[in-house]
Design a protein around this motif. Structure first.
Motif, PDB file in Angstrom:
ATOM      1  N   ALA A  87       0.389  -1.286  -0.160  1.00 41.22           N
ATOM      2  CA  ALA A  87       0.212  -0.314   0.113  1.00 41.22           C
ATOM      3  C   ALA A  87       0.236   1.369  -0.239  1.00 41.22           C
ATOM      4  N   ALA A  88       2.275   1.227   0.043  1.00 45.99           N
ATOM      5  CA  ALA A  88       3.013   2.536   0.085  1.00 45.99           C
ATOM      6  C   ALA A  88       3.069   3.045  -1.072  1.00 45.99           C
ATOM      7  N   ARG A  89       3.178   4.377  -1.034  1.00 44.15           N
ATOM      8  CA  ARG A  89       3.632   5.305  -2.230  1.00 44.15           C
ATOM      9  C   ARG A  89       5.080   5.312  -2.987  1.00 44.15           C
ATOM     10  N   GLY A  90       4.990   6.300  -4.183  1.00 43.32           N
ATOM     11  CA  GLY A  90       5.806   6.043  -4.528  1.00 43.32           C
ATOM     12  C   GLY A  90       6.963   5.181  -5.349  1.00 43.32           C
ATOM     13  N   THR A  91       8.065   5.011  -6.144  1.00 47.13           N
ATOM     14  CA  THR A  91       9.137   4.493  -6.778  1.00 47.13           C
ATOM     15  C   THR A  91       8.150   3.173  -6.147  1.00 47.13           C
TER      16      THR A  91
END
Length: 198
Positions: A87-91
């Motif tokens: 669920a984490a955002r980013g690359t």
């Protein structure tokens, strides 16, 4: 883990059963850490969990049944960490770093449960190993999602990365060095970056 209070306690039967199961899982993990799966009898689980033999067999048909249920319990705890990482955002690299950090922290938090999940499963019979393979396939699929792996080569890279992670964390848990797990994070993140540079 504390036992239930004697006498009237206001807990439902389901709550009592859940507490008993959790205590038996912790007892199994602790006993196997000291003795291994093969040398851990049901009597040892019962003694450590503070339950009767009758209670044990109300929940499980055998030590292996208890192990299979405990393996699911351990898997659920680690799956929660994977879900948070997914669920984490980013690359992709940042998402993998977050996923790996949660996974390593979950293993270090409960070394007995980690040992059950990573080490003792090899001694617990073919059904336990079948479930382990299923969990590994699920983890590889999660990595494929993180890195948007579409080709056979990319999916193989995910499996290879997972194999490296499993081997390294299993070695630390086997040697009784859970405090060393966090140190695996930087080199494994670097390995992932080399496999998936974009």
């Amino acid at each position: 883990m504390a036992t239930l209070p004697r006498g009237r306690h206001g807990l439902s039967r389901a709550e009592v059963a859940a507490d008993q199961r959790e205590r038996m899982f912790h007892a199994l993990a602790a006993a196997m850490t000291e003795r291994g799966y093969v040398a851990t009898p049901v009597a040892e689980i019962i003694k450590r969990a503070g339950v009767s033999r009758e209670t044990f067999y109300q929940h499980f048909g055998s030590k292996q049944d208890c192990f299979i249920a405990a393996y699911a319990w351990a898997t659920d705890a680690l799956r929660a960490g994977f879900a948070a990482g997914l669920a984490a955002r980013g690359t992709p690299q940042k998402r993998f770093a977050a996923l790996l950090e949660r996974y390593l922290a979950a293993l270090a938090e409960d070394p007995g449960r980690a040992r059950l999940f990573l080490v003792e499963v090899y001694a617990a019979g073919p059904e336990a190993m079948r479930r382990r393979v299923e969990v590994q396939q699920e983890a590889a699929a999660a990595l494929a999602t993180v890195f948007s792996a579409r080709t056979a080569q990319e999916r193989f890279a995910c499996e290879a990365l997972l194999a490296a992670i499993i081997q390294m964390v299993t070695a630390r848990i086997t040697l009784g060095e859970p405090e060393e797990l966090a140190g695996l994070h930087p080199p494994l993140v670097a390995l992932a970056a080399s496999l998936f540079p974009h």
